[in-house]
Scaffold this active site. Sequence first.
Site, short mmCIF file in Angstrom:
data_model
loop_
_atom_site.label_atom_id
_atom_site.label_comp_id
_atom_site.label_asym_id
_atom_site.label_seq_id
_atom_site.Cartn_x
_atom_site.Cartn_y
_atom_site.Cartn_z
N TYR A 152 0.83 -1.20 0.00
CA TYR A 152 0.00 0.00 0.00
C TYR A 152 0.87 1.26 0.00
O TYR A 152 0.64 2.19 -0.78
CB TYR A 152 -0.92 0.00 1.22
CG TYR A 152 -1.77 1.25 1.32
CD1 TYR A 152 -2.91 1.40 0.54
CD2 TYR A 152 -1.43 2.28 2.20
CE1 TYR A 152 -3.70 2.55 0.63
CE2 TYR A 152 -2.20 3.43 2.29
CZ TYR A 152 -3.33 3.56 1.50
OH TYR A 152 -4.09 4.69 1.59
N LYS A 156 1.10 4.24 -2.95
CA LYS A 156 0.85 5.67 -2.72
C LYS A 156 2.06 6.53 -3.07
O LYS A 156 1.92 7.70 -3.43
CB LYS A 156 0.40 5.88 -1.28
CG LYS A 156 -0.99 5.29 -1.01
CD LYS A 156 -2.02 5.82 -1.99
CE LYS A 156 -3.39 5.24 -1.82
NZ LYS A 156 -4.38 5.78 -2.78
#
Length: 260
Positions: A152, A156
């Site tokens: 994750y 990002k």
Amino acid sequence: MSRIFITGSTDGLGLAAARTLISQGHDVVLHARSRERAAAIADTSATALGLVIGDLASAAETRSIAEQVNAIGRMDAVIHNAGIYLERSRGETPEGHAKTLAVNVLAPYLLTAWITRPDRLIYLTSGMHRSGASTLDDIDWKRRPWNASQAYSESKLYIATLAAALARHWPDIFSNAVDPGWVPTKMGGAGAPDDLEMGHLMQTWLATSDDVAAKVSGGYWYHRQRREAAAEVNDAGFQDALVGRLGELTGVRLFPDSKT
């Protein structure tokens, strides 16, 4: 008034942004992953300009989303809000990619390439991007043991970097990354400490405001303030290496007139 497309607008920040923009008189195009998800926001979609359906984990369905949006007409702004968080496993999309990478990075990359270019692009990132690894050797998690939090964070980092790369390559548009904070959505959890309203008002402001402060590009924003992103985000070499890698994974070149 502006015409805005928002991915992942059936709940959380995307739905809040959509409702705010509609209440301000803007024309909003919503996005749902499935018809079942679309049915849950029938009250909002009834007041929207349109609603498109497709699963961002699939490149074919992502192509369909872009075609549906283009059929409605050119957007003034696109808010790339959709994202997934801590996936228990790598998963595998129809194209064989890690699901976190596909939804959080490959889909917005493809939509950026396929949707008629708007005046403003907004990409949702996270403060966790600072923990993302800058190596691009295994961004699809084919060799490394799966680590949901790291995957994750890296996604990002990549999406913030993409926003900055677009600002550099497409100087005729405004491209920015927004960190909404850790907000109490389904993804963030009920105990998240940040302000939900500030979380979505940042992207609606960038998408529509005529304020001089909003008409900028290449920014990393948190609650109406520009912040410093990780060093990789604004590194031209890293930007071009990432965009090149995404082009390899998708078969789509975002900047066909350059070496990237």
